[in-house]
Design a protein around this motif. Structure first.
Motif, mmCIF file in Angstrom:
data_model
loop_
_atom_site.group_PDB
_atom_site.id
_atom_site.type_symbol
_atom_site.label_atom_id
_atom_site.label_comp_id
_atom_site.label_asym_id
_atom_site.label_seq_id
_atom_site.Cartn_x
_atom_site.Cartn_y
_atom_site.Cartn_z
ATOM 1 N N ALA A 196 51.116 58.417 34.594
ATOM 2 C CA ALA A 196 51.434 57.359 35.560
ATOM 3 C C ALA A 196 50.661 56.068 35.301
ATOM 4 O O ALA A 196 51.144 54.985 35.631
ATOM 5 C CB ALA A 196 51.161 57.857 36.974
ATOM 6 N N ARG A 197 49.498 56.154 34.697
ATOM 7 C CA ARG A 197 48.699 54.947 34.466
ATOM 8 C C ARG A 197 49.383 53.951 33.524
ATOM 9 O O ARG A 197 49.026 52.781 33.474
ATOM 10 C CB ARG A 197 47.304 55.304 33.961
ATOM 11 N N TYR A 198 50.373 54.410 32.762
ATOM 12 C CA TYR A 198 51.104 53.539 31.843
ATOM 13 C C TYR A 198 52.368 52.946 32.462
ATOM 14 O O TYR A 198 53.083 52.188 31.821
ATOM 15 C CB TYR A 198 51.480 54.293 30.562
ATOM 16 N N ARG A 199 52.638 53.286 33.715
ATOM 17 C CA ARG A 199 53.886 52.858 34.351
ATOM 18 C C ARG A 199 54.075 51.347 34.333
ATOM 19 O O ARG A 199 55.136 50.852 33.947
ATOM 20 C CB ARG A 199 53.960 53.380 35.781
ATOM 21 N N SER A 200 53.086 50.578 34.762
ATOM 22 C CA SER A 200 53.260 49.125 34.836
ATOM 23 C C SER A 200 53.418 48.503 33.449
ATOM 24 O O SER A 200 54.190 47.555 33.270
ATOM 25 C CB SER A 200 52.113 48.464 35.597
ATOM 26 N N LEU A 201 52.735 49.030 32.461
ATOM 27 C CA LEU A 201 52.858 48.528 31.094
ATOM 28 C C LEU A 201 54.252 48.817 30.528
ATOM 29 O O LEU A 201 54.895 47.932 29.953
ATOM 30 C CB LEU A 201 51.785 49.159 30.201
ATOM 31 N N ILE A 202 54.734 50.034 30.736
ATOM 32 C CA ILE A 202 56.063 50.403 30.239
ATOM 33 C C ILE A 202 57.138 49.645 31.009
ATOM 34 O O ILE A 202 58.118 49.171 30.425
ATOM 35 C CB ILE A 202 56.268 51.926 30.306
ATOM 36 N N PHE A 203 56.951 49.497 32.316
ATOM 37 C CA PHE A 203 57.892 48.696 33.106
ATOM 38 C C PHE A 203 57.973 47.284 32.540
ATOM 39 O O PHE A 203 59.069 46.739 32.350
ATOM 40 C CB PHE A 203 57.469 48.642 34.574
ATOM 41 N N ALA A 204 56.824 46.659 32.272
ATOM 42 C CA ALA A 204 56.800 45.299 31.741
ATOM 43 C C ALA A 204 57.485 45.231 30.380
ATOM 44 O O ALA A 204 58.209 44.265 30.102
ATOM 45 C CB ALA A 204 55.367 44.783 31.655
ATOM 46 N N MET A 205 57.297 46.229 29.535
ATOM 47 C CA MET A 205 57.943 46.232 28.217
ATOM 48 C C MET A 205 59.454 46.318 28.344
ATOM 49 O O MET A 205 60.190 45.536 27.733
ATOM 50 C CB MET A 205 57.428 47.390 27.354
ATOM 51 N N VAL A 206 59.935 47.262 29.139
ATOM 52 C CA VAL A 206 61.377 47.453 29.292
ATOM 53 C C VAL A 206 62.017 46.253 29.992
ATOM 54 O O VAL A 206 63.044 45.726 29.544
ATOM 55 C CB VAL A 206 61.681 48.763 30.049
ATOM 56 N N MET A 207 61.407 45.804 31.070
ATOM 57 C CA MET A 207 61.957 44.677 31.832
ATOM 58 C C MET A 207 61.957 43.400 31.002
ATOM 59 O O MET A 207 62.944 42.649 31.002
ATOM 60 C CB MET A 207 61.154 44.485 33.120
ATOM 61 N N ILE A 216 55.452 38.950 33.040
ATOM 62 C CA ILE A 216 55.678 40.072 33.962
ATOM 63 C C ILE A 216 54.368 40.790 34.266
ATOM 64 O O ILE A 216 54.101 41.142 35.416
ATOM 65 C CB ILE A 216 56.750 41.031 33.411
ATOM 66 N N LEU A 217 53.534 41.002 33.260
ATOM 67 C CA LEU A 217 52.242 41.661 33.493
ATOM 68 C C LEU A 217 51.377 40.875 34.474
ATOM 69 O O LEU A 217 50.679 41.448 35.303
ATOM 70 C CB LEU A 217 51.480 41.840 32.179
ATOM 71 N N ILE A 218 51.453 39.557 34.388
ATOM 72 C CA ILE A 218 50.627 38.708 35.248
ATOM 73 C C ILE A 218 51.266 38.498 36.618
ATOM 74 O O ILE A 218 50.596 38.573 37.647
ATOM 75 C CB ILE A 218 50.358 37.351 34.558
ATOM 76 N N ILE A 219 52.567 38.243 36.638
ATOM 77 C CA ILE A 219 53.241 37.853 37.871
ATOM 78 C C ILE A 219 53.631 39.035 38.761
ATOM 79 O O ILE A 219 53.543 38.947 39.990
ATOM 80 C CB ILE A 219 54.475 36.982 37.551
ATOM 81 N N ALA A 220 54.046 40.147 38.179
ATOM 82 C CA ALA A 220 54.525 41.289 38.972
ATOM 83 C C ALA A 220 53.506 41.765 40.010
ATOM 84 O O ALA A 220 53.882 41.990 41.169
ATOM 85 C CB ALA A 220 54.965 42.434 38.073
ATOM 86 N N PRO A 221 52.224 41.920 39.667
ATOM 87 C CA PRO A 221 51.273 42.349 40.708
ATOM 88 C C PRO A 221 51.151 41.346 41.858
ATOM 89 O O PRO A 221 51.025 41.741 43.023
ATOM 90 C CB PRO A 221 49.942 42.466 39.955
ATOM 91 N N MET A 222 51.238 40.059 41.540
ATOM 92 C CA MET A 222 51.153 39.044 42.595
ATOM 93 C C MET A 222 52.385 39.084 43.490
ATOM 94 O O MET A 222 52.277 38.949 44.712
ATOM 95 C CB MET A 222 50.982 37.653 41.978
ATOM 96 N N VAL A 223 53.555 39.274 42.895
ATOM 97 C CA VAL A 223 54.785 39.366 43.669
ATOM 98 C C VAL A 223 54.744 40.603 44.564
ATOM 99 O O VAL A 223 55.100 40.545 45.741
ATOM 100 C CB VAL A 223 56.030 39.379 42.758
ATOM 101 N N ASN A 224 54.304 41.727 44.012
ATOM 102 C CA ASN A 224 54.199 42.958 44.817
ATOM 103 C C ASN A 224 53.240 42.785 45.984
ATOM 104 O O ASN A 224 53.510 43.230 47.096
ATOM 105 C CB ASN A 224 53.776 44.138 43.946
ATOM 106 N N LYS A 225 52.120 42.115 45.745
ATOM 107 C CA LYS A 225 51.153 41.873 46.819
ATOM 108 C C LYS A 225 51.756 40.958 47.884
ATOM 109 O O LYS A 225 51.579 41.182 49.080
ATOM 110 C CB LYS A 225 49.881 41.264 46.239
ATOM 111 N N LEU A 226 52.467 39.934 47.464
ATOM 112 C CA LEU A 226 53.127 39.028 48.390
ATOM 113 C C LEU A 226 54.154 39.779 49.222
ATOM 114 O O LEU A 226 54.222 39.623 50.444
ATOM 115 C CB LEU A 226 53.806 37.881 47.630
ATOM 116 N N LEU A 227 54.946 40.628 48.591
ATOM 117 C CA LEU A 227 55.973 41.376 49.296
ATOM 118 C C LEU A 227 55.394 42.384 50.274
ATOM 119 O O LEU A 227 56.016 42.696 51.293
ATOM 120 C CB LEU A 227 56.886 42.088 48.299
ATOM 121 N N ASP A 228 54.187 42.889 49.977
ATOM 122 C CA ASP A 228 53.526 43.805 50.910
ATOM 123 C C ASP A 228 53.354 43.176 52.286
ATOM 124 O O ASP A 228 53.348 43.869 53.300
ATOM 125 C CB ASP A 228 52.160 44.235 50.370
#
Length: 77
Positions: free
Chosen positions: A7-18, A60-72
Protein backbone atom coordinates in the motif's frame (compact mmCIF):
# COMPACT_ATOMS: atom_id res chain seq x y z
CA UNK A 1 0.06 -16.96 -6.54
CA UNK A 2 -1.40 -13.47 -6.63
CA UNK A 3 1.06 -11.04 -5.01
CA UNK A 4 -0.08 -7.48 -4.47
CA UNK A 5 2.01 -4.34 -4.34
CA UNK A 6 2.37 -2.87 -0.83
CA UNK A 7 0.00 0.00 0.00
CA UNK A 8 2.88 2.42 0.59
CA UNK A 9 3.43 2.56 -3.19
CA UNK A 10 -0.19 3.45 -3.97
CA UNK A 11 0.28 7.21 -4.43
CA UNK A 12 3.41 6.74 -6.55
CA UNK A 13 1.75 4.17 -8.81
CA UNK A 14 -1.40 6.30 -9.01
CA UNK A 15 0.72 9.29 -10.11
CA UNK A 16 2.51 7.18 -12.74
CA UNK A 17 -0.68 5.75 -14.24
CA UNK A 18 -2.65 9.00 -14.05
CA UNK A 19 0.18 11.11 -15.48
CA UNK A 20 0.80 8.63 -18.30
CA UNK A 21 -2.81 8.51 -19.42
CA UNK A 22 -3.33 12.25 -18.97
CA UNK A 23 -0.18 13.10 -20.94
CA UNK A 24 -1.13 10.67 -23.70
CA UNK A 25 -4.61 12.12 -24.10
CA UNK A 26 -3.75 15.81 -23.80
CA UNK A 27 -0.64 15.69 -25.98
CA UNK A 28 -2.50 13.67 -28.63
CA UNK A 29 -5.39 16.14 -28.66
CA UNK A 30 -3.16 19.21 -28.88
CA UNK A 31 -0.89 17.72 -31.56
CA UNK A 32 -3.92 16.40 -33.44
CA UNK A 33 -5.52 19.84 -33.51
CA UNK A 34 -2.33 21.50 -34.74
CA UNK A 35 -1.06 19.06 -37.37
CA UNK A 36 -2.12 18.81 -40.96
CA UNK A 37 -1.80 15.08 -41.52
CA UNK A 38 -1.35 11.70 -39.86
CA UNK A 39 2.35 11.38 -40.76
CA UNK A 40 3.13 14.67 -39.05
CA UNK A 41 1.10 13.61 -36.00
CA UNK A 42 2.99 10.30 -35.71
CA UNK A 43 6.31 12.14 -36.05
CA UNK A 44 5.59 14.79 -33.40
CA UNK A 45 3.35 13.10 -30.83
CA UNK A 46 5.77 10.59 -29.21
CA UNK A 47 8.33 13.26 -28.32
CA UNK A 48 5.60 15.59 -27.05
CA UNK A 49 4.20 12.83 -24.87
CA UNK A 50 7.62 11.87 -23.49
CA UNK A 51 8.39 15.50 -22.72
CA UNK A 52 5.10 16.11 -20.92
CA UNK A 53 4.86 12.87 -18.93
CA UNK A 54 7.53 13.66 -16.29
CA UNK A 55 6.12 17.16 -15.82
CA UNK A 56 2.60 15.86 -15.25
CA UNK A 57 3.96 13.07 -13.01
CA UNK A 58 5.68 15.56 -10.71
CA UNK A 59 2.66 17.87 -10.76
CA UNK A 60 0.38 15.05 -9.64
CA UNK A 61 2.80 14.01 -6.87
CA UNK A 62 2.87 17.58 -5.59
CA UNK A 63 -0.71 18.70 -6.23
CA UNK A 64 -2.76 15.57 -5.42
CA UNK A 65 -2.05 15.65 -1.65
CA UNK A 66 -3.01 19.33 -1.51
CA UNK A 67 -6.23 18.71 -3.44
CA UNK A 68 -7.11 15.77 -1.17
CA UNK A 69 -6.50 17.91 1.92
CA UNK A 70 -8.64 20.70 0.48
CA UNK A 71 -11.44 18.27 -0.33
CA UNK A 72 -11.33 16.88 3.22
CA UNK A 73 -12.75 20.24 4.31
CA UNK A 74 -15.72 19.95 1.95
CA UNK A 75 -16.53 16.26 1.80
CA UNK A 76 -18.07 14.24 4.59
CA UNK A 77 -16.06 11.21 5.68
Amino acid sequence: MNKKIPARYRSLIFAMVMSCTTSMIVSAMIIGLHTQNYEQFVKVWPSSFLMSWPIVFLAILIIAPMVNKLLDGFIES
